[in-house]
Design an enzyme around this catalytic site. Structure first.
Site: not given
Ligand code: NAD
Length: 483
Positions: A254, A287
């Site tokens: 997502e 989001c």
């Molecule tokens: P991010 O992708 O930086 O991090 C998300 C999660 O992934 C964190 O827990 C992070 O520690 C983990 N992560 C990072 N690198 C990783 C790796 N290499 N392997 C495994 N895990 C890893 O995102 P963010 O900045 O925390 O969140 C914001 C983003 O999330 C925005 O783009 C937002 O739109 C999106 N979002 C989407 C929804 C949806 O339902 N579509 C809901 C909320 C947020």
């Protein structure tokens, strides 16, 4: 076990693995967006932590998946009861850790956390395997729990979002390793404590804290993991998708959005303008937000006047204060990222219609509206995830649809119109997983949830998430073979 008092609540700050609290030699800081004060030093997991957590989930899977659906549903309902009983504490900690408005957190997001578990408990109990006769055979589709699942969550609305993803995984009978985001890690520890009280067997729910590229990467690379459920950014999804491909593990993602907010001339303009100004809610760290205002040219000026009136009334402040409408951004790095988009837009000739600056002395950013020089402007095409909206106008329905569908994203859209026929026509033509007409955010949890394009892979919600977390098996019995 290491604990830290936050907003009067004692919060565990270690990993929770196999029913025990486990520390790490290294720790990371979590700070409050409200005053950027240090809240806690949280255990920083590594590859060994990830391996231990997956091991605990593998061990617990047999017992958790073999529990009768009624018993498992009972445990999930008890967890929901406990979330409701601890709503105030969870909301206090999450507001301080992440910065969202306390009242909204309490009434909307923590309450939704409890509802997430109830919804999936009830769906499991109410589920009937599909059976049918064909080709002289009795056919039945069975759902088998898939195995240990890794659930990785982002920093925005962490409690609600985590429970939304954990509930179907657990309800389906999978043991779970949850990796919360490093900018808002605290409420996962509170949830872990409640799972013990609710009667989860040790290892059914595990929490691993730490940095994504360290412990997160180790979790998704572990071949014992049988499902990966991720919410976050497209860039991280690309990396995780490679690990999922290597181990041939089903993966849902997502991801971000760049929602179109379409206002037709026949809309209730004041309702549309009011809702448009509320896209600044949670400082735009949503989001699903409709960040691209696309307005019929003949009502553009009137809409803009009303939009300004509603946006002017929004109060920026401390999210614990009930008179505050707009909370701070989560982190100085994120504030700088948001400002970077605005500065580049200014330099590229886009017009900053309102806002456009960080607020001195806090992590707030002024609610900002930009009229882009072109539909290809970066602020139109890329997710900013802050209080920055764009305004464009369209001549007719065809242009409205073309603009709505002109980014690589496709998570959500809103349509504002008084015409039912137009709502259905435009609703069908817009490329997005979720389309609201004359409303926003309200939805039935059994509906599919997810995005098109770079907004995601797969669907959550209702039976879609339960199917994802199951291995679907078809049992076929030749009619003649039964006695
Ligand atoms: P991010 O992708 O930086 O991090 C998300 C999660 O992934 C964190 O827990 C992070 O520690 C983990 N992560 C990072 N690198 C990783 C790796 N290499 N392997 C495994 N895990 C890893 O995102 P963010 O900045 O925390 O969140 C914001 C983003 O999330 C925005 O783009 C937002 O739109 C999106 N979002 C989407 C929804 C949806 O339902 N579509 C809901 C909320 C947020």
């Amino acid at each position: 076990m290491t604990r830290q008092v936050v907003e009067g609540v004692s919060v565990p700050t270690d990993h929770f693995i196999g029913g025990r609290w486990v520390s790490s030699p290294r720790r990371f800081e979590t700070r409050s967006p409200i005053g950027w004060e240090l809240l806690a030093e949280v255990a920083r997991g590594d590859a060994d932590t990830a391996a231990a957590a997956v091991g605990a989930a593998v061990e617990s899977f047999a017992a958790w998946s073999a529990m009768s659906i009624g018993d498992r549903a009972g445990v999930l309902h008890r967890l929901a009861d406990l979330i409701e009983a601890h709503t105030d504490e969870i909301a206090r900690v999450e507001t301080r850790d992440m910065g969202f408005l306390f009242e909204s957190m309490k009434q909307r997001l923590v309450a939704r956390g409890a509802l997430n578990f109830r919804t999936y408990a009830d769906l499991m109990v109410g589920h009937r395997n599909r059976t049918w006769d064909a080709k002289n055979m009795w056919n039945q589709v069975q759902r088998q729990p898939a195995g240990p699942a890794v659930v990785i969550t982002p920093w925005n609305a962490p409690f609600m979002l985590s429970t939304w993803k954990l509930a179907p995984a657990l309800a389906a009978g999978n043991s779970v390793i949850h990796k919360p985001a490093e900018w808002s890690p605290l409420t996962a520890g509170l949830l872990a404590e409640l799972t013990v009280e609710a009667g989860f067997p040790p290892g059914a729910y595990n929490v691993v804290q730490g940095v994504g590229s360290e412990v997160g990467a180790a979790l998704v690379a572990d071949p014992r993991v049988r499902r990966i459920s991720f919410t976050g950014s497209p860039d991280t999804a690309r990396t995780i998708g490679q690990a999922a491909a290597t181990n041939i593990v089903p993966f849902t993602a997502e991801l971000g959005g760049k929602g179109a907010f379409l206002v037709f001339a026949d809309a209730d303009l004041d309702a549309a303008a009011h809702r448009a100004a509320w896209q600044y809610d949670d400082s735009g760290q949503v989001c699903l937000a409709g960040t691209r205002l696309l307005v019929a040219a003949e009502v553009r000026d009137e809409f803009l006047t009303r939009f300004h009136q509603h946006a002017d009334a929004l109060v920026l402040g401390d999210p614990r204060d009930p008179t505050t409408d707009i909370a701070p951004l989560v982190h100085p790095d994120h504030r700088d990222r948001v400002h970077g988009f605005v500065e580049r837009a200014r330099a590229a000739g886009d017009v900053i219609v309102r806002g456009g600056r960080p607020v001195t002395g806090s992590l707030h950013y002024e609610p900002t509206l930009i009229e882009p020089a072109s539909n290809l402007s970066e602020v139109v095409q890329r997710e900013i995830f802050g209080p920055v909206l764009t305004l464009q106008s369209f001549a007719d329905e065809a242009e409205a649809i073309a603009l709505a569908n002109s980014t690589p994203y496709g998570l959500s859209a809103q349509i504002w119109t008084s015409s039912r026929l137009r709502a259905e026509r435009v609703g069908a033509a817009v490329r997005a997983g979720l389309v609201w007409v004359n409303t926003f955010l309200v939805r039935d949890l059994t509906a599919p949830f997810g995005g098109c394009g770079i907004s995601g892979i797969g669907r959550e919600g209702g039976d879609y998430a339960l199917d994802f977390h199951s291995d679907l098996k078809t049992l076929m019995i030749l009619d003649d073979s039964t006695e």
